[in-house]
Design a protein around this motif. Sequence first.
Motif, short mmCIF file in Angstrom:
data_model
loop_
_atom_site.label_atom_id
_atom_site.label_comp_id
_atom_site.label_asym_id
_atom_site.label_seq_id
_atom_site.Cartn_x
_atom_site.Cartn_y
_atom_site.Cartn_z
N ASP A 138 134.49 62.92 29.42
CA ASP A 138 133.43 62.22 28.70
C ASP A 138 133.95 61.37 27.55
O ASP A 138 133.17 60.85 26.75
CB ASP A 138 132.41 63.22 28.16
CG ASP A 138 133.01 64.18 27.12
OD1 ASP A 138 134.25 64.24 27.01
OD2 ASP A 138 132.22 64.86 26.43
N ALA A 139 135.27 61.22 27.44
CA ALA A 139 135.85 60.49 26.31
C ALA A 139 135.44 59.02 26.34
O ALA A 139 135.60 58.34 27.35
CB ALA A 139 137.37 60.61 26.33
N LYS A 140 134.91 58.56 25.20
CA LYS A 140 134.59 57.15 25.03
C LYS A 140 135.62 56.43 24.16
O LYS A 140 135.80 55.23 24.26
CB LYS A 140 133.20 56.99 24.42
CG LYS A 140 132.09 57.58 25.27
CD LYS A 140 132.08 56.96 26.66
CE LYS A 140 130.96 57.55 27.52
NZ LYS A 140 131.01 57.02 28.93
N LYS A 141 136.28 57.22 23.28
CA LYS A 141 137.36 56.67 22.48
C LYS A 141 138.35 57.79 22.16
O LYS A 141 137.95 58.94 21.94
CB LYS A 141 136.85 56.06 21.17
CG LYS A 141 137.97 55.41 20.34
CD LYS A 141 137.47 54.72 19.09
CE LYS A 141 138.62 54.09 18.32
NZ LYS A 141 138.17 53.42 17.08
N ILE A 142 139.62 57.44 22.15
CA ILE A 142 140.67 58.39 21.81
C ILE A 142 141.64 57.71 20.85
O ILE A 142 141.92 56.51 20.97
CB ILE A 142 141.41 58.89 23.07
CG1 ILE A 142 142.42 59.99 22.71
CG2 ILE A 142 142.09 57.75 23.81
CD1 ILE A 142 142.98 60.70 23.93
N VAL A 143 142.10 58.47 19.88
CA VAL A 143 143.10 57.98 18.93
C VAL A 143 144.43 58.65 19.27
O VAL A 143 144.52 59.87 19.31
CB VAL A 143 142.71 58.29 17.47
CG1 VAL A 143 143.77 57.72 16.52
CG2 VAL A 143 141.34 57.71 17.14
N LEU A 144 145.44 57.84 19.53
CA LEU A 144 146.76 58.34 19.86
C LEU A 144 147.67 58.16 18.65
O LEU A 144 147.81 57.04 18.13
CB LEU A 144 147.34 57.58 21.06
CG LEU A 144 146.49 57.58 22.34
CD1 LEU A 144 147.19 56.77 23.43
CD2 LEU A 144 146.21 58.99 22.81
N VAL A 145 148.26 59.27 18.21
CA VAL A 145 149.13 59.27 17.03
C VAL A 145 150.52 59.70 17.49
O VAL A 145 150.71 60.86 17.88
CB VAL A 145 148.60 60.21 15.94
CG1 VAL A 145 149.48 60.18 14.70
CG2 VAL A 145 147.14 59.85 15.59
N ALA A 146 151.49 58.79 17.47
CA ALA A 146 152.77 59.06 18.12
C ALA A 146 153.93 58.53 17.30
O ALA A 146 153.78 57.67 16.43
CB ALA A 146 152.79 58.41 19.52
N ASP A 147 155.13 59.06 17.61
CA ASP A 147 156.37 58.48 17.10
C ASP A 147 157.25 58.14 18.30
O ASP A 147 156.79 58.16 19.45
CB ASP A 147 157.06 59.40 16.09
CG ASP A 147 157.55 60.72 16.70
OD1 ASP A 147 157.50 60.87 17.94
OD2 ASP A 147 157.97 61.60 15.93
N GLU A 148 158.53 57.83 18.07
CA GLU A 148 159.40 57.40 19.16
C GLU A 148 159.46 58.42 20.29
O GLU A 148 159.49 58.06 21.48
CB GLU A 148 160.82 57.16 18.66
CG GLU A 148 160.96 56.11 17.58
CD GLU A 148 161.03 56.71 16.20
OE1 GLU A 148 160.30 57.70 15.95
OE2 GLU A 148 161.81 56.21 15.36
N THR A 149 159.48 59.70 19.95
CA THR A 149 159.68 60.74 20.97
C THR A 149 158.47 60.90 21.87
O THR A 149 158.62 61.31 23.03
CB THR A 149 160.00 62.08 20.30
OG1 THR A 149 158.89 62.50 19.50
CG2 THR A 149 161.24 61.97 19.43
N SER A 150 157.29 60.61 21.37
CA SER A 150 156.08 60.84 22.17
C SER A 150 155.46 59.56 22.72
O SER A 150 154.41 59.61 23.36
CB SER A 150 155.03 61.59 21.33
OG SER A 150 154.72 60.88 20.14
N MET A 151 156.10 58.42 22.49
CA MET A 151 155.57 57.17 23.03
C MET A 151 155.48 57.16 24.56
O MET A 151 154.52 56.63 25.12
CB MET A 151 156.37 55.99 22.50
CG MET A 151 156.02 55.64 21.06
SD MET A 151 157.18 54.52 20.23
CE MET A 151 157.18 53.11 21.32
N PRO A 152 156.44 57.74 25.30
CA PRO A 152 156.26 57.80 26.76
C PRO A 152 155.00 58.55 27.16
O PRO A 152 154.28 58.13 28.07
CB PRO A 152 157.53 58.52 27.23
CG PRO A 152 158.55 58.23 26.19
CD PRO A 152 157.78 58.22 24.89
N ALA A 153 154.71 59.66 26.48
CA ALA A 153 153.49 60.41 26.79
C ALA A 153 152.25 59.60 26.43
O ALA A 153 151.25 59.61 27.17
CB ALA A 153 153.51 61.74 26.05
#
Length: 270
Positions: A138-153
Motif C-alpha cells: 500500500d506504499a504511496k511514498k517511501i524515503v530511502l536513506v542510504a550511504d555508499e554501502t547501501s546504495m545497491p540495495a
Amino acid sequence: MTNSSSSQNEQPRRKRPPPRPVTVTRVETVAPRLTRVTFGGERLADFGPPKPGAHIKLLFVPEGVRWNPEDPDDPDDPTPRPPSRTYTPRRYDRDACELDVEFVHHGGGLASDWAVRAQPGDPMFIGGPGGGYDIPADAKKIVLVADETSMPAAGMILESLPPGCTAEVLCEVRDGDDERRLSEAVAATPRWLHRAAGNDRAGTLLQHAVRDIAGANTDSYWWVACESAAMRRIRDYLRDEAGIAADSVHTRGYWKLGEENYPDHDYGKD
C-alpha cells in the motif's frame, strides 16, 4: 517421558544450501571508488530472485587451498571455512545465470582488495541469498536513506516499488566522485550529501537531512541503511521525535565504524 504433542509440532531445522561455486565473468569500474563484478555459473540458476536489499555471503578461499562447500562439516576435511564478507546482490539474471555485486573501496580490506585485483575466470563461492525488505503493497511514498554501502540495495528497492509509489532519496557519500545512477531502469534524483566538504563523521549529514524532511513525510514509509550507530540515531529520531509509526520504519546497520566484518542481521531492534 517424551511430550508427543510437542515432538509432533517441532519442525526440522531447514538446512542451508551449500555456497555456490561461481567464476568472475566481467569487471567494470563504475566510479573511482566502485567496482562492479559479474559472477556466472550454472549453480546460479536457482539463486533467486532475491528480495530487494537481500544479502549474500562471499567466501574467499585462499589461493592454493582446496575447500569442499558441499560438506562443510565433514570431520575428515580439516580445511576451515574460508573468511567471508556480506554484500548485496545488485542484479540477478536467471536466464544468463549471472549475478552483479558492487564493491565500494573505502580503504584496504579483504573484499575490497580482492575486487581491485579481480579478473575474468577468478573463482568465488556465494552463500545465500537471505533477508531483504518486503515493500508494503500500500506504499504511496517511501524515503530511502542510504550511504555508499547501501546504495545497491536502494537501487533494488526503486526497481521494486508498487505502482503509484514515489521515492525521496538521501545519499551520503565521500564526494562528487561517488555520485552515480542508482538504477538504470528507474529514474531517481537523490539529494547528494558530501562528507568530505566538512570532514563530517559517517551518518551525520544523513541525520541532518532526515530532520529537514521528516515533517513532510510523517505518512511515508522509511528505509534507512547506513553505519550502525548513525542508523540508530536516525531511527530514534523518526520514532521518538518525528512521530513516525514504528512499523513504517525499516532500518539496517550495514557496517560499524571500527569493525571490519560486521554481521548481516543488524536491524536496530536492540
